[in-house]
Design a protein around this motif. Sequence first.
Motif, mmCIF file in Angstrom:
data_model
loop_
_atom_site.group_PDB
_atom_site.id
_atom_site.type_symbol
_atom_site.label_atom_id
_atom_site.label_comp_id
_atom_site.label_asym_id
_atom_site.label_seq_id
_atom_site.Cartn_x
_atom_site.Cartn_y
_atom_site.Cartn_z
ATOM 1 N N MET A 20 10.593 -5.310 -8.275
ATOM 2 C CA MET A 20 9.218 -5.413 -7.793
ATOM 3 C C MET A 20 8.826 -4.083 -7.166
ATOM 4 O O MET A 20 9.636 -3.421 -6.492
ATOM 5 C CB MET A 20 9.068 -6.538 -6.761
ATOM 6 C CG MET A 20 9.946 -6.405 -5.538
ATOM 7 S SD MET A 20 9.649 -7.686 -4.296
ATOM 8 C CE MET A 20 8.133 -7.098 -3.549
ATOM 9 N N ALA A 21 7.593 -3.667 -7.413
ATOM 10 C CA ALA A 21 7.028 -2.486 -6.762
ATOM 11 C C ALA A 21 5.921 -2.959 -5.831
ATOM 12 O O ALA A 21 5.244 -3.946 -6.110
ATOM 13 C CB ALA A 21 6.491 -1.511 -7.798
ATOM 14 N N TYR A 22 5.746 -2.283 -4.723
ATOM 15 C CA TYR A 22 4.730 -2.668 -3.747
ATOM 16 C C TYR A 22 4.426 -1.474 -2.864
ATOM 17 O O TYR A 22 5.154 -0.468 -2.869
ATOM 18 C CB TYR A 22 5.208 -3.851 -2.895
ATOM 19 C CG TYR A 22 6.455 -3.573 -2.077
ATOM 20 C CD1 TYR A 22 6.377 -3.277 -0.712
ATOM 21 C CD2 TYR A 22 7.719 -3.578 -2.664
ATOM 22 C CE1 TYR A 22 7.519 -3.020 0.039
ATOM 23 C CE2 TYR A 22 8.861 -3.318 -1.926
ATOM 24 C CZ TYR A 22 8.759 -3.040 -0.579
ATOM 25 O OH TYR A 22 9.892 -2.773 0.153
ATOM 26 N N HIS A 23 3.347 -1.552 -2.100
ATOM 27 C CA HIS A 23 3.090 -0.496 -1.124
ATOM 28 C C HIS A 23 3.286 -1.042 0.284
ATOM 29 O O HIS A 23 3.079 -2.224 0.540
ATOM 30 C CB HIS A 23 1.711 0.148 -1.294
ATOM 31 C CG HIS A 23 0.546 -0.753 -1.060
ATOM 32 N ND1 HIS A 23 -0.455 -0.972 -1.989
ATOM 33 C CD2 HIS A 23 0.165 -1.502 0.020
ATOM 34 C CE1 HIS A 23 -1.363 -1.784 -1.504
ATOM 35 N NE2 HIS A 23 -1.008 -2.127 -0.275
ATOM 36 N N SER A 24 3.713 -0.171 1.172
ATOM 37 C CA SER A 24 3.990 -0.564 2.552
ATOM 38 C C SER A 24 3.791 0.626 3.472
ATOM 39 O O SER A 24 4.101 1.764 3.115
ATOM 40 C CB SER A 24 5.437 -1.070 2.676
ATOM 41 O OG SER A 24 5.817 -1.198 4.032
ATOM 42 N N ALA A 25 3.267 0.340 4.673
ATOM 43 C CA ALA A 25 3.058 1.390 5.680
ATOM 44 C C ALA A 25 4.131 1.347 6.756
ATOM 45 O O ALA A 25 3.912 1.807 7.872
ATOM 46 C CB ALA A 25 1.668 1.234 6.303
ATOM 47 N N GLU A 26 5.295 0.797 6.436
ATOM 48 C CA GLU A 26 6.354 0.641 7.441
ATOM 49 C C GLU A 26 6.846 1.970 7.995
ATOM 50 O O GLU A 26 7.384 2.032 9.107
ATOM 51 C CB GLU A 26 7.522 -0.132 6.842
ATOM 52 C CG GLU A 26 8.145 0.506 5.621
ATOM 53 C CD GLU A 26 9.006 -0.467 4.835
ATOM 54 O OE1 GLU A 26 10.227 -0.481 5.075
ATOM 55 O OE2 GLU A 26 8.460 -1.205 3.995
ATOM 56 N N TYR A 67 1.048 -2.926 7.447
ATOM 57 C CA TYR A 67 0.256 -3.169 6.243
ATOM 58 C C TYR A 67 1.120 -3.054 4.994
ATOM 59 O O TYR A 67 1.892 -2.095 4.834
ATOM 60 C CB TYR A 67 -0.892 -2.178 6.184
ATOM 61 C CG TYR A 67 -1.655 -2.189 4.891
ATOM 62 C CD1 TYR A 67 -2.328 -3.339 4.468
ATOM 63 C CD2 TYR A 67 -1.699 -1.059 4.080
ATOM 64 C CE1 TYR A 67 -3.034 -3.360 3.278
ATOM 65 C CE2 TYR A 67 -2.411 -1.067 2.891
ATOM 66 C CZ TYR A 67 -3.064 -2.217 2.492
ATOM 67 O OH TYR A 67 -3.751 -2.243 1.306
ATOM 68 N N ALA A 68 1.013 -4.041 4.079
ATOM 69 C CA ALA A 68 1.799 -4.025 2.841
ATOM 70 C C ALA A 68 1.127 -4.941 1.829
ATOM 71 O O ALA A 68 0.289 -5.778 2.164
ATOM 72 C CB ALA A 68 3.232 -4.467 3.101
ATOM 73 N N GLY A 69 1.518 -4.794 0.559
ATOM 74 C CA GLY A 69 0.976 -5.677 -0.465
ATOM 75 C C GLY A 69 1.038 -5.072 -1.845
ATOM 76 O O GLY A 69 1.815 -4.151 -2.118
ATOM 77 N N SER A 70 0.200 -5.594 -2.754
ATOM 78 C CA SER A 70 0.105 -5.155 -4.151
ATOM 79 C C SER A 70 1.426 -5.265 -4.899
ATOM 80 O O SER A 70 1.734 -4.440 -5.763
ATOM 81 C CB SER A 70 -0.431 -3.710 -4.246
ATOM 82 O OG SER A 70 -1.762 -3.651 -3.809
#
Length: 312
Positions: free
Chosen positions: A190-196, A177-180
């Motif tokens: 770029m900033a983003y969120h990720s569940a890696e 899951y990732a995005g925003s």
Amino acid sequence: MPVCSVYHTDAIAKRKLLWVGRDGVESQQATAEDSYGRFRLSPDGKRAIVQRTETSDRKSDLWLLDLGRGVMTRLTVDGRQMGFVVWSPDGRSIAYSSERSGVVEIYRKDAAGGGQEEQLTSGPEPNYVTGWSRDGRYLFSTRVRGNAYEIWALPTDEGGLGPAAKKPFLVVRIDSYAGSAAFSPDGKWMAYHSAESGRTEIYARPFVAAGSVNVGKWQVSSQGGMNPRWRADGKELFYVSPGGSVTAATVRTASGDLQSDVPHELFRLPGGGGGNYDASGDGQRFLVSAPVSAPTAKVSLTVVLDWQAWLK
């Protein structure tokens, strides 16, 4: 004895939009209570695009909110808005994601409601718009492909880009899951969120117009986070912690890499806020979503008698 069935349809929860300071003190209510979803502040902080769902048919559209007067004007009428919307840097147009065609695609429209809208994407994968660069040249889109989340840059027709430079390109592909994704004010990060890592965290990485797939990344959050927002001068990143608090981290990018201080919690979103918030340009005020408390709620029940006879 006839067989009966009893059911009810859950009511759409009403919310209110509030201005909150960095200390968590509510300064004023921005608009009347209604069934609001996602929202985004305009670059000058005087307006907001708000997702609003009709309680009668559950159709969702985008509305323009004048924050000074509390007046709302309808912008879309297809009833299939996803709430993913971003402003152009000059505040004259918006880009948003809609599933009117059966697939989530990105459209662009005049923020004043006039003119024809333009479809920017097409294809089998859903496209969720999340960011617009300050020079107007690129949009960020999250595409969902199977179990993978891909962040793409979509060149616009602004900024003098030639035809050869208008092809969308992959920025990063993440098998979780990732995005925003959000552009820094100078367009270099770029900033983003990720569940890696197994937990959703906030990361930052350089943005390269030719594609950023193989560049390094820096983790900004320390205990999880979602929905990053840059301060207008690029010196601070805001995000929502897993506990529902707006959190800030001071960042520095002058040396060519990114350094960030230990994040600190600013305030807890009212009722969790659903993660819905946006920051003013100076980072001193936040528009947030709060649930409307009600001591009791009436629920309408529908009773269907002898429904099995309908099947004959």
